[in-house]
Design a protein around this motif. Structure first.
Motif, PDB file in Angstrom:
ATOM      1  N   LEU A   9      22.429  -7.065  11.250  1.00 40.26           N
ATOM      2  CA  LEU A   9      21.043  -6.770  11.613  1.00 40.26           C
ATOM      3  C   LEU A   9      20.202  -6.521  10.365  1.00 40.26           C
ATOM      4  O   LEU A   9      19.080  -7.025  10.248  1.00 40.26           O
ATOM      5  CB  LEU A   9      20.982  -5.560  12.548  1.00 40.26           C
ATOM      6  CG  LEU A   9      19.592  -5.144  13.014  1.00 40.26           C
ATOM      7  CD1 LEU A   9      18.926  -6.265  13.807  1.00 40.26           C
ATOM      8  CD2 LEU A   9      19.667  -3.886  13.838  1.00 40.26           C
ATOM      9  N   ILE A  10      20.732  -5.796   9.417  1.00 45.05           N
ATOM     10  CA  ILE A  10      20.014  -5.529   8.170  1.00 45.05           C
ATOM     11  C   ILE A  10      19.783  -6.831   7.402  1.00 45.05           C
ATOM     12  O   ILE A  10      18.700  -7.075   6.864  1.00 45.05           O
ATOM     13  CB  ILE A  10      20.782  -4.502   7.314  1.00 45.05           C
ATOM     14  CG1 ILE A  10      20.714  -3.132   7.984  1.00 45.05           C
ATOM     15  CG2 ILE A  10      20.229  -4.441   5.901  1.00 45.05           C
ATOM     16  CD1 ILE A  10      21.599  -2.088   7.356  1.00 45.05           C
ATOM     17  N   ALA A  11      20.791  -7.701   7.396  1.00 47.29           N
ATOM     18  CA  ALA A  11      20.641  -8.979   6.698  1.00 47.29           C
ATOM     19  C   ALA A  11      19.584  -9.845   7.371  1.00 47.29           C
ATOM     20  O   ALA A  11      18.755 -10.471   6.697  1.00 47.29           O
ATOM     21  CB  ALA A  11      21.981  -9.716   6.680  1.00 47.29           C
ATOM     22  N   VAL A  12      19.591  -9.883   8.701  1.00 50.18           N
ATOM     23  CA  VAL A  12      18.596 -10.675   9.438  1.00 50.18           C
ATOM     24  C   VAL A  12      17.196 -10.133   9.182  1.00 50.18           C
ATOM     25  O   VAL A  12      16.253 -10.899   8.936  1.00 50.18           O
ATOM     26  CB  VAL A  12      18.930 -10.697  10.954  1.00 50.18           C
ATOM     27  CG1 VAL A  12      17.767 -11.253  11.765  1.00 50.18           C
ATOM     28  CG2 VAL A  12      20.196 -11.497  11.207  1.00 50.18           C
ATOM     29  N   VAL A  13      17.048  -8.824   9.225  1.00 49.92           N
ATOM     30  CA  VAL A  13      15.734  -8.218   8.972  1.00 49.92           C
ATOM     31  C   VAL A  13      15.283  -8.527   7.542  1.00 49.92           C
ATOM     32  O   VAL A  13      14.112  -8.846   7.305  1.00 49.92           O
ATOM     33  CB  VAL A  13      15.778  -6.691   9.230  1.00 49.92           C
ATOM     34  CG1 VAL A  13      14.515  -6.017   8.716  1.00 49.92           C
ATOM     35  CG2 VAL A  13      15.963  -6.418  10.713  1.00 49.92           C
ATOM     36  N   GLY A  14      16.181  -8.479   6.600  1.00 47.58           N
ATOM     37  CA  GLY A  14      15.837  -8.790   5.206  1.00 47.58           C
ATOM     38  C   GLY A  14      15.387 -10.233   5.043  1.00 47.58           C
ATOM     39  O   GLY A  14      14.379 -10.517   4.383  1.00 47.58           O
ATOM     40  N   VAL A  15      16.114 -11.156   5.672  1.00 46.00           N
ATOM     41  CA  VAL A  15      15.736 -12.575   5.576  1.00 46.00           C
ATOM     42  C   VAL A  15      14.399 -12.811   6.271  1.00 46.00           C
ATOM     43  O   VAL A  15      13.530 -13.525   5.754  1.00 46.00           O
ATOM     44  CB  VAL A  15      16.852 -13.468   6.185  1.00 46.00           C
ATOM     45  CG1 VAL A  15      16.379 -14.896   6.356  1.00 46.00           C
ATOM     46  CG2 VAL A  15      18.101 -13.406   5.323  1.00 46.00           C
ATOM     47  N   MET A  16      14.225 -12.231   7.449  1.00 39.91           N
ATOM     48  CA  MET A  16      12.962 -12.390   8.180  1.00 39.91           C
ATOM     49  C   MET A  16      11.792 -11.807   7.380  1.00 39.91           C
ATOM     50  O   MET A  16      10.704 -12.385   7.346  1.00 39.91           O
ATOM     51  CB  MET A  16      13.043 -11.727   9.564  1.00 39.91           C
ATOM     52  CG  MET A  16      14.062 -12.373  10.485  1.00 39.91           C
ATOM     53  SD  MET A  16      13.744 -14.112  10.791  1.00 39.91           S
ATOM     54  CE  MET A  16      12.391 -13.980  11.898  1.00 39.91           C
TER      55      MET A  16
END
Length: 85
Positions: A9-16
């Motif tokens: 989730l943290i990685a997805v939020v960072g990419v987004m």
């Protein structure tokens, strides 16, 4: 398992966030460029209007000058004819 989901989730939020920032920056740049183009187009319209006004004023001055010359020629002809009789 929840730690791996949290990491994902943290990685997805960072990419987004990264992609969103790039899109926002591009959107602002496009908007700024559009505003610059509109300002340049408005300035060209104003310059054309000013040029047309100058042209019309010059044409009016020329017509007035030609009218004065025709009146002078008529007066000269009238005076010359009147003086010779």
């Amino acid at each position: 398992m929840s730690a791996s989901w949290a990491g994902l989730l943290i990685a997805v939020v960072g990419v987004m966030g990264t992609l969103g920032a790039a899109l926002l920056t591009q959107n602002r740049a496009d908007r700024t460029k559009r505003m610059e183009l509109q300002a340049a187009a408005e300035q060209r319209r104003e310059e054309r209007g000013h040029t047309e006004e100058l042209l019309l004023a010059e044409q009016a001055r020329q017509r007035q000058s030609e009218s004065l010359e025709r009146r002078r020629a008529c007066c000269i002809t009238l005076n010359t004819t009147h003086a010779s009789t």
